[in-house]
Design an enzyme around this catalytic site. Sequence first.
Site, PDB file in Angstrom:
ATOM      1  N   THR A 113       1.190  -0.954  -0.137  1.00 11.89           N
ATOM      2  CA  THR A 113       0.223   0.226  -0.115  1.00 11.89           C
ATOM      3  C   THR A 113       0.852   1.161   0.411  1.00 11.89           C
ATOM      4  OG1 THR A 113      -1.677   1.188   1.196  1.00 11.89           O
ATOM      5  CG2 THR A 113      -0.203  -0.468   2.743  1.00 11.89           C
TER       6      THR A 113
ATOM      7  N   HIS B  50       2.565 -12.203  14.150  1.00 10.57           N
ATOM      8  CA  HIS B  50       4.146 -11.996  15.011  1.00 10.57           C
ATOM      9  C   HIS B  50       3.735 -13.939  14.958  1.00 10.57           C
ATOM     10  CE1 HIS B  50       7.633 -11.902  16.925  1.00 10.57           C
ATOM     11  NE2 HIS B  50       7.204 -11.016  18.020  1.00 10.57           N
TER      12      HIS B  50
END
Length: 406
Positions: free
Chosen positions: A325, A377
């Site tokens: 993006t 994560h």
Amino acid sequence: MTIEIKVPDLPESVADATIATWHKKPGDLVARDEVLVDIETDKVVLEVPAPEAGVLGDILQSEGATVLSRQLIAMLKPAPVAGEATSEKPVEAVADDAADGLSPSVRRMVAEHDIDVAKLTGTGKGGRVTKEDVEAFIKNLGKAPVAAPTAAAPVAAPTAAAPVAAAPVAPLAGRTEKRVPMTRLRKRIAERLLEAKNTTAMLTTFNEINMAPIMKLRKQYGEIFEKKHGIKLGFMSFYVKAVVESLKRYPEVNAALDGDDIVYHNYFDVSIAVSTPRGLVTPVLRDCDNMSLADIEKAIKDLAGKGRDGKLTVDELTGGNFTITNGGVFGSLMSTPIINPPQSAILGMHKIQDRPMAVDGKVEILPMMYLALSYDHRIIDGRESVGFLVSIKELLEDPTRLLLDV
């Protein structure tokens, strides 16, 4: 014989849809293949054309209604025989209107502002009316463009709180509100953003890039590149190439979680975030590792154009292993992008800003850009995320590495 107008077959992943805009009213003459209605899903806008020339009869589902696949929404009557009463426009004129080739976004703006298309002057290819033409017409009338792409609920002006048994207080001059329903795409975007925030262990790491080498390369070869390939050499093709090479080095970033399994992808489909009048969409560039810089630039331009005109297909919006993006085109200096599920990471590019930097003990003004990598994560550790971002930095600061694969 009366013809039934039905909702087209919806994609398997789409349960229902919403009637976005009726382009004709009951009693209007329509030409064969002229678009009658736009039907909006949470992914794409479907155009329903008239199967035959005729007169639009009863509309069974109004704008804003939720409809299902193959549901009956209107009736189309045969075209009147010569000598019978007709509506204002003859079929030939309607056919001419259909030939104007108005895009869905232009038709939507025309409908929202109740503009007579005959009053518009087209500056597009072949004299077609563009979105900019409509905006200029609205500006000349002293109106402000309306951002809402679907039918709006009646405007309700706020009133001050009134004491018990007292008449309502009249609203203050100039203080008005407008309430419009969220589009299906906007609802879906909201759902996915919340899903990403609530179901992933999202973390963002940052780095910065000296963009001088790429800017010098574009300046040196930009004109030659455009003459040979017919398209300008932008920054996005470099970003995509650097991302693909870095994904090869860090396969965890190109992977996704599926229950208790980690799915490693041995292909490189990159989603590109594109801002459209309906909201943010992420069409997919497939097999980017096999694409040249020119191929990438052409594909991005094509997808961005389809996104603005509402012509992206479900296949073009489905899949993708990683997202890029670029908030820098809007002036963003730094941000923390949100992951696009079920992907595991997203890269945010930002505004290129001249800043004083220390180079070999001296201060130099360099065009710098911040990078932001948001990642899940649960699947990507700090070593992989930081290494991935550093790899992109090295490739962009020394584009020769992209050619030598080092």
